[in-house]
Design a protein around this motif. Structure first.
Motif, short mmCIF file in Angstrom:
data_model
loop_
_atom_site.label_atom_id
_atom_site.label_comp_id
_atom_site.label_asym_id
_atom_site.label_seq_id
_atom_site.Cartn_x
_atom_site.Cartn_y
_atom_site.Cartn_z
N VAL A 192 0.85 -1.19 0.00
CA VAL A 192 0.00 0.00 0.00
C VAL A 192 0.89 1.24 0.00
O VAL A 192 1.82 1.36 0.80
N SER A 193 0.59 2.17 -0.90
CA SER A 193 1.37 3.40 -1.03
C SER A 193 0.78 4.49 -0.13
O SER A 193 -0.37 4.38 0.34
N PRO A 194 1.53 5.57 0.09
CA PRO A 194 0.94 6.70 0.82
C PRO A 194 -0.34 7.21 0.16
O PRO A 194 -1.31 7.55 0.85
N ALA A 195 -0.39 7.22 -1.17
CA ALA A 195 -1.61 7.63 -1.87
C ALA A 195 -2.76 6.68 -1.58
O ALA A 195 -3.92 7.10 -1.47
N GLY A 196 -2.47 5.39 -1.44
CA GLY A 196 -3.50 4.42 -1.09
C GLY A 196 -4.06 4.66 0.30
O GLY A 196 -5.27 4.62 0.52
N PHE A 197 -3.17 4.91 1.26
CA PHE A 197 -3.63 5.22 2.61
C PHE A 197 -4.46 6.51 2.62
O PHE A 197 -5.48 6.60 3.31
N ALA A 198 -4.03 7.50 1.84
CA ALA A 198 -4.79 8.76 1.77
C ALA A 198 -6.17 8.52 1.18
O ALA A 198 -7.17 9.07 1.66
N ALA A 199 -6.26 7.69 0.15
CA ALA A 199 -7.55 7.40 -0.48
C ALA A 199 -8.49 6.68 0.50
O ALA A 199 -9.69 6.96 0.53
N MET A 200 -7.95 5.77 1.31
CA MET A 200 -8.79 5.11 2.31
C MET A 200 -9.28 6.12 3.34
O MET A 200 -10.45 6.10 3.72
#
Length: 180
Positions: free
Chosen positions: A98-106
Motif C-alpha cells: 500500500v502506497s501513501p496515496a492508497g492510505f490517503a484514499a482510504m
C-alpha cells in the motif's frame, strides 16, 4: 497485522462495527473472514484477510465493496482507526504494497462517514520512511486536502477471491453486498 485485541474487546458488542484489512496468515494468526462477531454482534466484526502482496487497488476495493456499504448502513457516530502502517510498501515485516496515496484514499473514504468525525491513532509499522510518508498523506486528507487522485489500478485475482470470501461470510447480515 490483524487487530486481535480490538476484535476481542468488541466481539460481542452490538454498538461497535469492527473492520480490519490485514495480511493473512500472519501474526497473530487471527482475522479469518469467518470471524464475524459474537452471538450479540453477528456481522459486526468484518475481517478482510489478504494474502501477501496486496496493494492499493485491493485495499480500496475492500473499502468500496465491503467497508463503505456496511459502514453506511451501520451509520457510525465516530470512526476510530488503528492506523498501523505495516501494510505499507517497504515495511520490514509486512508483505503488502500500500502506497501513501492508497492510505490517503482510504482516509478520504472514511471522512464520508460519521459526519467526517474520524480519528487516526498511530499504531505501528516497521519502516520509519513508509510510516512518515503514509501518516503525512493521511493527515493532509484529515486537514481537508482531498486533491490527490486515487492511485487507481485493478484489483488482483487473489484480492478479488478474498473479497468474495468476506462477502459470502457477511451477506447473511448485510444482504446488499454484491454477489460474486
Amino acid at each position: 497485522h490483524h487487530g486481535n485485541g480490538t476484535q476481542h474487546s468488541f466481539w460481542n458488542d452490538p454498538e461497535v462495527l469492527y473492520f480490519s484489512t490485514h495480511q493473512f496468515p500472519f501474526y497473530p494468526g487471527t482475522g479469518a473472514a469467518d470471524e464475524i462477531g459474537g452471538s450479540h454482534a453477528r456481522g459486526l466484526t468484518v475481517n478482510v484477510p489478504f494474502s501477501p502482496g496486496m496493494g492499493d487497488a485491493d485495499y480500496l476495493a475492500a473499502f468500496d465493496r465491503v467497508l463503505m456499504p456496511i459502514a453506511e448502513a451501520f451509520r457510525p457516530d465516530l470512526v476510530l482507526v488503528s492506523a498501523g502502517y505495516d501494510a505499507a510498501d517497504g515495511d520490514l515485516l509486512g508483505e503488502m504494497r500500500v502506497s501513501p496515496a492508497g492510505f490517503a484514499a482510504m482516509t478520504s473514504r472514511l471522512r464520508k462517514l460519521a459526519g467526517g468525525r474520524v480519528v487516526l491513532a498511530l499504531e505501528g509499522g516497521y519502516n520509519l520512511e513508509a510510516i512518515s510518508a503514509s501518516a503525512a498523506a493521511c493527515l493532509r486528507v484529515l486537514l481537508g486536502d482531498d486533491g490527490a487522485p486515487d492511485p487507481g489500478g485493478q484489483i488482483s485475482a487473489r484480492g478479488a477471491e478474498s473479497l468474495s470470501e468476506v462477502m459470502r461470510a457477511q451477506r447473511p447480515f448485510w444482504p446488499f453486498l454484491e454477489r460474486s
